[in-house]
Design a protein around this motif. Structure first.
Motif, PDB file in Angstrom:
ATOM      1  N   GLY A   1       0.810  -1.212   0.000  1.00 19.90           N
ATOM      2  CA  GLY A   1       0.000   0.000   0.000  1.00 19.90           C
ATOM      3  C   GLY A   1       0.843   1.261   0.000  1.00 19.90           C
ATOM      4  N   LEU A   2       1.896   1.282   0.796  1.00 20.31           N
ATOM      5  CA  LEU A   2       2.767   2.456   0.831  1.00 20.31           C
ATOM      6  C   LEU A   2       3.477   2.674  -0.496  1.00 20.31           C
ATOM      7  N   SER A   3       3.824   1.589  -1.172  1.00 11.62           N
ATOM      8  CA  SER A   3       4.531   1.729  -2.448  1.00 11.62           C
ATOM      9  C   SER A   3       3.648   2.312  -3.536  1.00 11.62           C
ATOM     10  N   ASP A   4       2.352   2.328  -3.303  1.00  9.66           N
ATOM     11  CA  ASP A   4       1.420   2.904  -4.270  1.00  9.66           C
ATOM     12  C   ASP A   4       1.035   4.328  -3.899  1.00  9.66           C
ATOM     13  N   SER A   5       1.685   4.879  -2.881  1.00  7.47           N
ATOM     14  CA  SER A   5       1.319   6.214  -2.402  1.00  7.47           C
ATOM     15  C   SER A   5       1.813   7.284  -3.359  1.00  7.47           C
ATOM     16  N   GLN A   6       1.120   8.441  -3.347  1.00  7.61           N
ATOM     17  CA  GLN A   6       1.580   9.588  -4.107  1.00  7.61           C
ATOM     18  C   GLN A   6       2.737  10.286  -3.423  1.00  7.61           C
ATOM     19  N   VAL A   7       2.939  10.007  -2.165  1.00  3.95           N
ATOM     20  CA  VAL A   7       4.025  10.629  -1.409  1.00  3.95           C
ATOM     21  C   VAL A   7       5.329   9.920  -1.754  1.00  3.95           C
ATOM     22  N   ARG A   8       6.274  10.672  -2.243  1.00  2.03           N
ATOM     23  CA  ARG A   8       7.537  10.085  -2.675  1.00  2.03           C
ATOM     24  C   ARG A   8       8.244   9.365  -1.538  1.00  2.03           C
TER      25      ARG A   8
ATOM     26  N   THR B   1      10.663   4.600   0.406  1.00  2.40           N
ATOM     27  CA  THR B   1      11.037   3.787   1.572  1.00  2.40           C
ATOM     28  C   THR B   1      10.393   2.411   1.524  1.00  2.40           C
ATOM     29  N   SER B   2       9.109   2.367   1.190  1.00  6.71           N
ATOM     30  CA  SER B   2       8.417   1.076   1.179  1.00  6.71           C
ATOM     31  C   SER B   2       8.941   0.187   0.043  1.00  6.71           C
ATOM     32  N   THR B   3       9.292   0.781  -1.066  1.00 14.29           N
ATOM     33  CA  THR B   3       9.847  -0.028  -2.158  1.00 14.29           C
ATOM     34  C   THR B   3      11.182  -0.635  -1.757  1.00 14.29           C
ATOM     35  N   LEU B   4      12.032   0.175  -1.132  1.00 14.94           N
ATOM     36  CA  LEU B   4      13.308  -0.366  -0.665  1.00 14.94           C
ATOM     37  C   LEU B   4      13.084  -1.490   0.336  1.00 14.94           C
ATOM     38  N   ALA B   5      12.173  -1.261   1.292  1.00 17.13           N
ATOM     39  CA  ALA B   5      11.909  -2.292   2.304  1.00 17.13           C
ATOM     40  C   ALA B   5      11.334  -3.551   1.666  1.00 17.13           C
ATOM     41  N   ALA B   6      10.406  -3.365   0.712  1.00 14.02           N
ATOM     42  CA  ALA B   6       9.793  -4.532   0.069  1.00 14.02           C
ATOM     43  C   ALA B   6      10.810  -5.306  -0.751  1.00 14.02           C
TER      44      ALA B   6
END
Length: 1231
Positions: free
Chosen positions: A193-200, A205-210
């Motif tokens: 869900g965070l990786s789909d956010s409009q907030v960079r 961060t979520s993409t790196l963590a995922a």
């Protein structure tokens, strides 16, 4: 939710009991809490109290400060071992999994830079999407900073700690907790869900963590696959035993274990599928390059770690597609990921289809605009070459070969390694029995190959570049002096092909370049930095190599000179070897006889040759050998003095005969005088010959040539040059301070007499003589200008020589006549050395002069920008104004704005705007002054149509609008207000075509793009093309500038002072080089819609754009102008106080005429997504881990995954306007 069975590791066989204990229990003594049981629920901060996590303030331990630290703060501090932190969290999770999981969720939220926190109530009653929406509302939008984007060692370490924490967490939970259907499901759902956010910040961060979570799961899956194979093999072994020896209980245990491992593997597959399809598929084409880099880096790790599952076309295609990315760092990461795969020979077979599909792209990337990308592309091709010789075709290799001559050394070195691997590392059976030395040895054959390559490349003047490119990988070959000398001196064996004349010349040049590289230990001029400090080991190696060179060539050089004494090219190169000798070897090695042989050969060369290059090489050889520090000096000096005496006596005798005859010298006499004068001039360049009084003889010769007009032009030219050397050596003697007053007077008289002589020769009928006189005269004026008394040399003031009006006039007339006619670059250089303003010539048809003067003019522009940015900007706008006036004279005031002349000026203005670089802060004042001058010019002349018509130069505003993009947003408002001062109320209401330049210019000043380069809101996130999206404009944000740059004080009133005052003094900020903008494929700048999430190059403050001029009364408009003037005057003193602090020091070099690439949002538009998804079904592609090798075969590659329709085609190239660009550059120098 991902369904999974809550498995308990209740069996303890084959290593499982040892490994499972690490995640089920806290090992004794791990956290210093041995013997203490668990009493109630504790936070992670409480568990770390008394452990190694301790703060220190002023040298005192702060144990209590650690009690309330969050998991994010603990990881950020980095003072505790990650293993210990994870173990404590696991213990908390076993006690209260909701509380521990909430702490983990807040950890990821805080890692994104969000100040908000997820409460227990939110965690229990809200969906992930609602939680993310709530956190987005609490995000600090005024700052674009978040941990992963912040600079400094603390945050760099934090990123590493975050990645390590995720890896350790999965490793410690891999035997039980990750299968409990709760922890991993929640974390994966949150990160998706965070990786789909409009907030960079959330997305990054979520993409790196995922991706790190996925990497950890891949490692778990790999271990499961290994254990499953081992279990299957044990089961098969046990089952194949005879019935009497078979243990049924063990078979049942192995079956149960295999079943549990298979179930676990299925669970891991589900988790990886969720991450891959939920995060990677969408984020590898994210608008932010850093996010794309993370995705490509991790998929490379997956394919390398677990090649059985991931090294296939289903995953390789993403790397292949991303090699077309417009960001260099993304392309670079693709290449490094592929290098890890091609390095392993075991994996090469699985890369055949990928290589055939994307080979052309990899080859084209060797010419990438980013040098780092080009280097890695060449290294990747080298690995491809090592895997198979048949993959790369001849044309592919040739495209890499020529890069050994690149000016960028890392590119050249990588290409040199490729060349070495291709041509020099393959040895056949016939090479086994070759001798170790001589012309038939293996190295001799390789040297022949190098010579042939050098000749076929047809870049014979760049042998030093070729040697430098091969130096790192083939230095031993290039230092094999014995084999090289053997190829030159020894007779070929029967049946052996001898070297041709061209091959011998090339071999001597390569040998000379290798000797120079060995002795100087730095790259040739133009490649890489200058000399560097050598280490002790390098110095020792340098001394040893120089000794070996001296010992080898001391014996061989006289023999080589004797053999090639009649060949000017070969002799010139051979005579340069003594410059690199250790002259002490002549004495210590008792090699004086070889020195005598060398001196005899050099003297013979002087007698035989009249070529200037050969004679100067002989002169430099004597200069190198005549070193007073060595005992051989006297021996060499005697030979030199005897030779010079002979030449000067011969010159005096011949000159006397020529002058006494009073007639034009015959051909033989002229040749003798010229050849002797050439030898004397060449030696006078490097040796002090003042004691022979050559000034008088040369002056007589020159005076005779003026009086009679019958002296050959070559004799006059060399006499001028020789006289110039006489004066310079006399000046050097006087500058030492040991000269008498008579010497000073004599030199003064000689200088003036010689300058008058050169001035008279400016009117000679011979072009060679005139150009020589002009060049020497310019050098003399520069040397004997007022700068001669600088640095405490006031005693030389009587030698100062200033040209009178007649000399200046003749110089200018010469320039007007000869630069245009002869295109002599040396003449233009001489002019610029004296004074750029001296060049009063006016050259048209700039394309005709681009090849001749383009580099000089661009360098002059760079120096002008370095001296004064504002005056340089004024000069650019003045040159545009002059071209505009010329166009009006040719076309009239009613010209068509679509005319080629006007469009050409506008295109040139666009190219001029590119020279200001990307940093608006550094060029702020210069751009403001440029707009000020342009506006004043546009309204300077009244309308030819009378009152009510547009001003004569109003169309110039259309040209000026090309510079509007270089203004800061607040400066646009100020410039717009300054424009309104020249406008009447009626002008603001006009909408006719003749007023379109004013309308378009005003619009360019009122347009401001939102910047999201460092914004938390960076654009719409990309999902699949089948998903509906609502277009929302990205939120504006403020850019945080570094200290010393404009912040709140950077107001529009500052620039209002610039547009309200004349430039009062020069500004010479420190220069800072601009990057070269050279691309493999140059692309047009593309304008994007706001909903596409365009990343602007420049940052704009969060201000409301200035509205257009409304219909208001004339009085109100004038009052607004008066208020603006008052605000400007109040801010003037304040601006003067902090202007030096607010402008960052530095000025970019005037860039070349390449167009910078405006980076498009990669794959973010719906059209690009449709192209990418054509023929693809991402939603149905699952991660299918391979079965055990002893049960199923590996699946074959599927070529249909590489669909050409899904690859981006960015082959749009820039339009070249070099001719018009140079035309204005020349005007820059003129005015």
């Amino acid at each position: 939710m991902i369904a999974a069975q809550n498995l308990q590791t209740d069996f303890h066989q084959e290593g499982y009991s040892r490994l499972s204990d690490t995640d089920l229990e806290d090992l004794e003594g791990r956290n210093g809490k041995s013997g203490k049981g668990k009493k109630g629920k504790k936070t992670l901060g409480e568990k770390l109290k008394g452990s190694e996590v301790r703060g220190r303030v002023n040298g005192h331990h702060q144990e209590n400060d650690m009690e309330n630290l969050s998991l994010f703060e603990i990881v950020k501090l980095g003072k505790s071992a990650t293993q210990s932190v994870v173990d404590d969290w696991i213990e908390s999770y076993k006690t209260d999994r909701d509380s521990a999981l909430l702490e983990l969720i807040n950890f990821f939220i805080h890692c994104s830079g969000c100040k908000g926190a997820v409460s227990s109530e939110m965690f229990r009653h809200m969906q992930n999407s609602e939680i993310i929406r709530k956190m987005t509302e609490e995000f600090d939008e005024d700052s674009g900073d978040y941990p992963l984007a912040m600079a400094g060692p603390v945050w760099k370490k934090f990123k590493l700690s975050l990645c390590e924490f995720i890896a350790v967490l999965v490793r410690q939970c891999q035997y039980s907790i990750i299968y409990d259907e709760y922890m991993m499901d929640t974390v994966i759902s949150l990160l998706t869900g965070l990786s789909d956010s409009q907030v960079r910040a959330f997305r990054h961060t979520s993409t790196l963590a995922a991706m790190k979570l996925m990497t950890a799961l891949v490692n778990v899956a790999l271990n499961l696959s290994i254990n499953l194979d081992n279990t299957q093999r044990q089961y098969e072994t046990e089952r194949n035993k005879s019935i009497g020896k078979r243990a049924n209980e063990r078979l049942e245990l192995l079956l149960q274990k295999r079943k549990e491992l298979q179930e676990n593997q299925d669970e891991i597959e589900n988790m990886m599928n969720a991450i891959f399809k939920g995060v990677f598929i969408h984020r590898y084409r994210d608008v932010i390059a850093e996010i794309r880099v993370v995705c490509i880096e991790e998929i490379g790790m997956w394919m390398k770690m677990y090649s059985e599952a991931f090294l296939n076309d289903s995953y390789l295609k993403y790397v292949g597609w991303t090699m077309y990315d417009k960001q260099g760092e993304v392309r670079l990461k693709c290449l490094t990921a592929l290098q890890g795969l091609y390095y392993s020979r075991e994996l090469n077979a699985r890369l055949e289809l990928f290589t055939s599909r994307f080979k052309d792209r990899i080859v084209s990337m060797t010419l990438d605009k980013e040098y780092d990308v080009a280097v890695q592309a060449i290294k990747l091709l080298t690995l491809v070459l090592q895997s198979s010789d048949e993959i790369l075709m001849a044309e592919d290799c040739e495209s890499v070969y020529h890069l050994v001559y690149s000016a960028h050394r890392p590119v050249a070195v990588a290409a040199g390694e490729f060349l070495y691997k291709k041509l020099f590392t393959h040895h056949g059976p016939e090479d086994e029995g070759r001798p170790r030395r001589g012309r038939q040895c293996l190295n001799a054959n390789l040297i022949r190959t190098t010579v042939l390559f050098f000749l076929e490349s047809e870049l014979h003047e760049h042998g030093a570049y070729l040697v430098d490119s091969l130096w790192d990988c083939a230095s031993e070959l290039l230092k094999d002096w014995e084999s090289m000398i053997s190829l030159l001196l020894d007779e070929p064996y029967p049946g052996e092909e001898a070297l041709t004349d061209a091959q011998e010349a090339a071999l001597i040049e390569i040998m000379l370049c290798a000797v120079r590289q060995t002795c100087e230990c730095h790259p040739p001029t133009g490649r890489g930095p200058g000399k560097r400090v050598l280490t002790a080991k390098e110095k020792k190696t340098q001394l040893d190599d120089r000794t070996k060179i001296t010992e080898t060539f001391t014996v061989a050089l006289p023999l080589l000179l004797a053999k090639y004494s009649v060949d000017p090219e070969k002799v010139t190169n051979l005579l340069r070897f003594p410059q690199y000798f250790d002259l002490e070897i002549y004495t210590t090695g008792r090699l004086e006889k070889h020195l005598d042989a060398l001196l005899r050969q050099v003297r013979d060369v002087v007698e035989k040759h009249t070529d200037t290059d050969v004679l100067e090489a002989c002169s430099m050889t004597f200069h190198a050998l005549c070193n007073e520090e060595f005992t051989i000096y006297n021996r060499v000096d005697i030979v030199r003095s005897q030779m010079i005496d002979e030449q000067i006596d011969k010159f005096h005798r011949l000159l006397e005969d020529v002058l006494q005859e009073g007639e034009e010298p015959d051909e033989d006499d002229a040749y003798q005088v010229l050849s002797t004068l050439k030898r004397i001039t060449a030696f006078h360049n490097a040796h002090d010959l003042t004691k022979w009084d050559l000034f008088t003889s040369n002056y007589k010769l020159l005076n005779s040539g003026l009086q009679n007009g019958d002296m050959p032009e070559q004799i006059v030219a060399h006499a001028l040059q020789c006289t110039h050397y006489v004066i310079l050596w006399h000046l050097a003697k006087v500058s030492e301070g040991s000269a008498s007053k008579d010497d000073m007077v004599l030199l003064r008289r000689q200088v003036r007499a010689f300058c008058m002589m050169c001035q008279r020769y400016l009117n000679s009928i011979s072009t060679v003589v005139k150009e020589q006189a002009f060049t020497i005269l310019c050098d003399a004026l520069l040397i004997f200008s007022y700068q001669i008394v600088a640095s405490g040399r006031e005693a030389l003031e009587p030698l100062v020589f200033s040209p009178d009006a007649s000399l200046q006039s003749e110089l200018i007339n010469f320039i007007l006549d000869h630069v245009d006619r002869n295109r002599n670059k040396n003449i233009l250089i001489c002019v610029l050395k004296i004074n750029p303003n001296l060049m009063g010539l006016k050259l048209h048809e700039g394309e005709k002069y681009y090849n001749d003067y383009g580099d000089i003019i661009k360098e002059t522009m760079s120096k002008a920008r370095q001296i004064d940015k504002i005056q340089c900007a004024k000069t650019l706008i003045l040159s545009l104004q002059q071209l505009f006036n010329e166009m009006l004279n040719d076309l009239g005031c009613n010209f068509d704005r679509s005319a080629s002349a006007f469009c050409g000026i506008k295109e040139l203005a666009r190219r001029f705007s590119l020279t200001f670089g990307l940093d608006q802060i550094k060029t702020r004042e210069a751009i403001a002054m440029l707009h000020k001058d342009g506006i004043e010019f546009a309204f300077k002349e009244p309308s030819p149509q009378g009152e009510g018509g547009p001003p004569l130069n109003l169309a110039f505003l259309d040209i000026l609008s090309e510079f509007s993009s270089k203004l800061l947003r607040q400066d646009k408002k100020t410039v717009h207000l300054y424009l309104e001062r020249f406008m009447t109320f009626q002008m603001a209401l006009q909408r006719d075509d003749c007023w379109l330049p004013l309308i378009s210019y005003r619009n360019s000043l009122q347009t401001g793009a939102d910047d999201d380069t460092l914004s938390v809101i960076s654009g719409m996130s990309s999902r699949s093309s089948t998903r509906s999206r609502k277009s929302k404009p990205p939120a504006a944000s403020k850019r945080k500038l570094p200290e010393g740059t404009y912040e709140s004080s950077c107001s529009s009133s500052d620039v209002s002072m610039w547009v309200n005052r004349e430039h009062s003094g020069p500004h010479t900020p420190v220069m800072m080089s601009s990057p070269h903008i050279v691309s493999t494929v140059l692309r047009d700048a593309k304008k994007l819609r706001p909903e596409q999430g365009y990343m602007g190059v420049y940052s704009m403050s969060n201000e409301t754009p200035h509205t257009p001029l409304q219909q208001h009364s004339q009085v109100a408009w004038m009052m607004a102008q008066k208020q603006q003037q008052e605000r400007a005057s109040l801010q003037y003193s304040k601006m003067r106080g902090h202007i030096q602090h607010t402008i960052r020091r530095g000025s970019g070099l005037m860039e070349d005429d390449e167009e910078p690439i405006v980076e498009d949002v990669m794959m973010s538009s719906e059209e690009r997504l449709d192209d990418l998804n054509e023929g693809m079904d991402f939603d149905t592609m699952d991660i299918d881990l391979p079965p055990s090798k002893n049960r199923r075969e590996r699946s074959e590659l599927k070529p249909d995954y590489f669909d050409p329709a899904s690859i981006m085609d960015d082959s749009v190239s820039l339009l070249s306007s070099a001719s018009l660009f140079i035309h204005l550059l020349i005007h820059f120098i003129i005015y």
